[in-house]
Scaffold this motif. Structure first.
Motif, short mmCIF file in Angstrom:
data_model
loop_
_atom_site.label_atom_id
_atom_site.label_comp_id
_atom_site.label_asym_id
_atom_site.label_seq_id
_atom_site.Cartn_x
_atom_site.Cartn_y
_atom_site.Cartn_z
N ALA A 75 0.84 -1.21 0.00
CA ALA A 75 0.00 0.00 0.00
C ALA A 75 0.87 1.26 0.00
N LEU A 76 1.94 1.26 0.78
CA LEU A 76 2.85 2.40 0.79
C LEU A 76 3.52 2.57 -0.57
N LYS A 104 1.05 4.14 -2.95
CA LYS A 104 0.89 5.57 -2.68
C LYS A 104 2.08 6.35 -3.22
N ARG A 105 3.26 5.81 -2.99
CA ARG A 105 4.47 6.48 -3.48
C ARG A 105 4.46 6.57 -5.01
N THR A 106 3.99 5.55 -5.66
CA THR A 106 3.89 5.57 -7.12
C THR A 106 2.90 6.64 -7.56
N THR A 107 1.74 6.70 -6.92
CA THR A 107 0.72 7.71 -7.23
C THR A 107 1.27 9.11 -7.02
N ASP A 108 2.03 9.31 -5.94
CA ASP A 108 2.59 10.62 -5.61
C ASP A 108 3.86 10.94 -6.41
#
Length: 134
Positions: free
Chosen positions: A24-25, A28-32
């Protein structure tokens, strides 16, 4: 490991990490559009220590030092400094990161010494206050 740094017991319970939380982290890092460079030291199959620096596409020259932790049984031998320095050398060689910001609690004298050894210079001081309401 999350409560094993000086002062950490003031900020809550020990964190639980499993494969789902790591995935999940990472998502999120990929999305950000956050890129993370991590150096990890293993003793056999167990982690002895790690450090990470994040940087973003929007400001590729700036890195943000994340966690650095060496397990209690491996402290005092320079592993934290070696991990940080190796990670910074790799960032300079393989990315556009030119400078890295970090922060530490004043009571964490071990990490302050590591930061000195890694070449950090004090740029600012920040205060944190806590008030118990109950």
């Amino acid at each position: 490991m999350s409560t094993d740094t000086p002062g950490a017991e003031e900020f809550g319970e020990e964190e639980a990490w499993d494969a789902a939380r790591v995935r999940a982290l990472d998502a999120k890092r990929t999305t950000d559009r956050e890129l993370v460079s991590t150096a990890l030291a293993l003793k056999g199959e167990a982690a002895a220590g790690f450090t990470e620096v994040a940087h973003f596409d929007e400001r590729p020259e700036v890195g943000w030092q994340g966690s650095t932790l060496v397990t209690r049984e491996h402290r005092g031998h320079g592993l934290g400094a070696a991990l940080k320095i190796a990670n910074h050398v790799a960032l300079a060689e393989y990315t556009g990161v030119e400078r890295i910001y970090t922060w530490n609690a004043v009571e964490n004298s071990w990490m302050l010494l590591i930061n000195d050894r890694a070449g950090f210079a004090t740029w600012a001081w920040v205060g944190l206050w806590k008030k118990r309401l109950a």
